[in-house]
Write an enzyme that holds these catalytic residues in place. Sequence first.
Site, PDB file in Angstrom:
ATOM      1  CE  LYS A   1      -4.373  -1.267   2.036  1.00  0.00           C
ATOM      2  NZ  LYS A   1      -5.321  -0.796   3.031  1.00  0.00           N
TER       3      LYS A   1
ATOM      4  CG  ASP B   1      -9.419   2.001   3.389  1.00  0.00           C
ATOM      5  OD1 ASP B   1     -10.210   1.218   2.816  1.00  0.00           O
ATOM      6  OD2 ASP B   1      -8.273   1.655   3.735  1.00  0.00           O
TER       7      ASP B   1
HETATM    8  P1  NAP Z   1      -2.517  -1.376  12.047  1.00  0.00           P
HETATM    9  O1  NAP Z   1      -2.001  -0.288  11.184  1.00  0.00           O
HETATM   10  O2  NAP Z   1      -1.654  -2.546  12.349  1.00  0.00           O
HETATM   11  O3  NAP Z   1      -2.956  -0.690  13.460  1.00  0.00           O
HETATM   12  C1  NAP Z   1      -3.397  -1.489  14.527  1.00  0.00           C
HETATM   13  C2  NAP Z   1      -3.909  -0.580  15.656  1.00  0.00           C
HETATM   14  O4  NAP Z   1      -4.421  -1.449  16.684  1.00  0.00           O
HETATM   15  C3  NAP Z   1      -2.826   0.279  16.305  1.00  0.00           C
HETATM   16  O5  NAP Z   1      -3.398   1.490  16.731  1.00  0.00           O
HETATM   17  C4  NAP Z   1      -2.410  -0.584  17.500  1.00  0.00           C
HETATM   18  O6  NAP Z   1      -1.866   0.162  18.575  1.00  0.00           O
HETATM   19  C5  NAP Z   1      -3.746  -1.157  17.908  1.00  0.00           C
HETATM   20  N1  NAP Z   1      -3.583  -2.396  18.686  1.00  0.00           N
HETATM   21  C6  NAP Z   1      -3.210  -3.607  18.228  1.00  0.00           C
HETATM   22  N2  NAP Z   1      -3.152  -4.496  19.252  1.00  0.00           N
HETATM   23  C7  NAP Z   1      -3.473  -3.803  20.379  1.00  0.00           C
HETATM   24  C8  NAP Z   1      -3.574  -4.158  21.761  1.00  0.00           C
HETATM   25  N3  NAP Z   1      -3.336  -5.416  22.179  1.00  0.00           N
HETATM   26  N4  NAP Z   1      -3.947  -3.200  22.635  1.00  0.00           N
HETATM   27  C9  NAP Z   1      -4.211  -1.934  22.230  1.00  0.00           C
HETATM   28  N5  NAP Z   1      -4.123  -1.537  20.931  1.00  0.00           N
HETATM   29  C10 NAP Z   1      -3.754  -2.470  20.022  1.00  0.00           C
HETATM   30  O7  NAP Z   1      -3.867  -1.994  11.469  1.00  0.00           O
HETATM   31  P2  NAP Z   1      -4.981  -1.281  10.562  1.00  0.00           P
HETATM   32  O8  NAP Z   1      -4.681  -1.534   9.148  1.00  0.00           O
HETATM   33  O9  NAP Z   1      -5.134   0.125  11.034  1.00  0.00           O
HETATM   34  O10 NAP Z   1      -6.280  -2.175  10.910  1.00  0.00           O
HETATM   35  C11 NAP Z   1      -6.855  -2.137  12.194  1.00  0.00           C
HETATM   36  C12 NAP Z   1      -8.140  -2.958  12.220  1.00  0.00           C
HETATM   37  O11 NAP Z   1      -9.091  -2.398  11.334  1.00  0.00           O
HETATM   38  C13 NAP Z   1      -7.970  -4.431  11.769  1.00  0.00           C
HETATM   39  O12 NAP Z   1      -8.788  -5.222  12.595  1.00  0.00           O
HETATM   40  C14 NAP Z   1      -8.504  -4.430  10.355  1.00  0.00           C
HETATM   41  O13 NAP Z   1      -9.042  -5.684   9.976  1.00  0.00           O
HETATM   42  C15 NAP Z   1      -9.607  -3.386  10.447  1.00  0.00           C
HETATM   43  N6  NAP Z   1      -9.890  -2.738   9.173  1.00  0.00           N
HETATM   44  C16 NAP Z   1     -11.178  -2.762   8.704  1.00  0.00           C
HETATM   45  C17 NAP Z   1     -11.484  -2.133   7.519  1.00  0.00           C
HETATM   46  C18 NAP Z   1     -12.887  -2.170   6.986  1.00  0.00           C
HETATM   47  O14 NAP Z   1     -13.082  -1.923   5.801  1.00  0.00           O
HETATM   48  N7  NAP Z   1     -13.872  -2.447   7.801  1.00  0.00           N
HETATM   49  C19 NAP Z   1     -10.488  -1.459   6.794  1.00  0.00           C
HETATM   50  C20 NAP Z   1      -9.188  -1.434   7.305  1.00  0.00           C
HETATM   51  C21 NAP Z   1      -8.898  -2.084   8.498  1.00  0.00           C
HETATM   52  P3  NAP Z   1      -0.266   0.438  18.675  1.00  0.00           P
HETATM   53  O15 NAP Z   1       0.010   1.588  17.769  1.00  0.00           O
HETATM   54  O16 NAP Z   1      -0.044   0.757  20.103  1.00  0.00           O
HETATM   55  O17 NAP Z   1       0.421  -0.826  18.221  1.00  0.00           O
END
Ligand code: NAP
Length: 278
Positions: free
Chosen positions: A65, A103
Amino acid sequence: MKRAFVIGDPIKHSRSPVIHQHWISQHGLDARYEAIHVKPSELGNFMALVRHGDFAGGNVTLPHKETIKTLLTKITSTARAIGAINTIYRDKDGGDLAGDNTDAYGFSANLDDHAPKWRDGTKALILGAGGAARAIVYAMVDVGYTDIVIVNRTAEKADSLAKEFGKACRASSFDQLPTELPEADCLVNTTSLGMNGQPSLEIDLSSAQSNLVVNDIVYAPLETALLEQARKRGMIPVDGLGMLLHQAVPGFERWFGEQPVVDAELRDLVISDLNGDR
Ligand code: NAP
């Protein structure tokens, strides 16, 4: 035949083929949408093939990406602000390949569908500061929210995201949620907490307004504990599946020239596909 793709490494988990193939059949198009496994070392060659070949465009998922930016001729202002590309298309005035991020559009369209009054709000709480949070903060600023509070486990990431997106944004912490919640109009979980196989998101919504819009962008499970709590408190819960479906709309329009709809039939189809993975 018009062709489009989704590339990633891995790619098997992608729901995009189910969504786009459904729309292709619905519109009776002579077209195909295919999932292609492209490793980071293969990205340059694949994009050269796209540039000179017959693909109308496609979607990009992890880990490409950000790295794909250097292989495109044009990047939309939205994608530049969000810092990631998820959709590639051929620019109107030539065969040039352009990159966009849909998004923020998908997030907003999902709330427009299920909680249209979200646009009247002023204060939003955004949990998480990862890739998805960037698109959502962008959408919140765009809609005109004036107090966008970013809460993240790693405080520095919340701080830098808030600074990047300007004066409407500030960082806070999970400890502060009880004092931040009462004035909030919209709460969005963008962390992976609550997703199948991940720890749950522990949050008490008792101090929030009864008409709080609560959106969890996690869509597996469809009703997370956060959304269940919001529903039981009579708030406005919105699940994350609609975001996934709506973000696919702009790409389909650009590649195939038809405006697809996000309806119950598509939603049921993707839910069955998600259930099939269990
Ligand atoms: P990402 O860039 O890896 O970010 C993950 C986020 O979750 C960070 O803020 C991280 O905090 C936090 N996190 C992870 N484990 C944690 C824990 N144990 N305790 C507290 N915070 C935690 O991932 P992303 O791409 O943003 O995606 C995040 C979620 O959104 C995923 O579940 C994904 O499937 C979903 N999503 C859905 C859509 C949709 O279309 N519905 C689109 C995109 C993503 P830290 O910074 O502290 O690590």
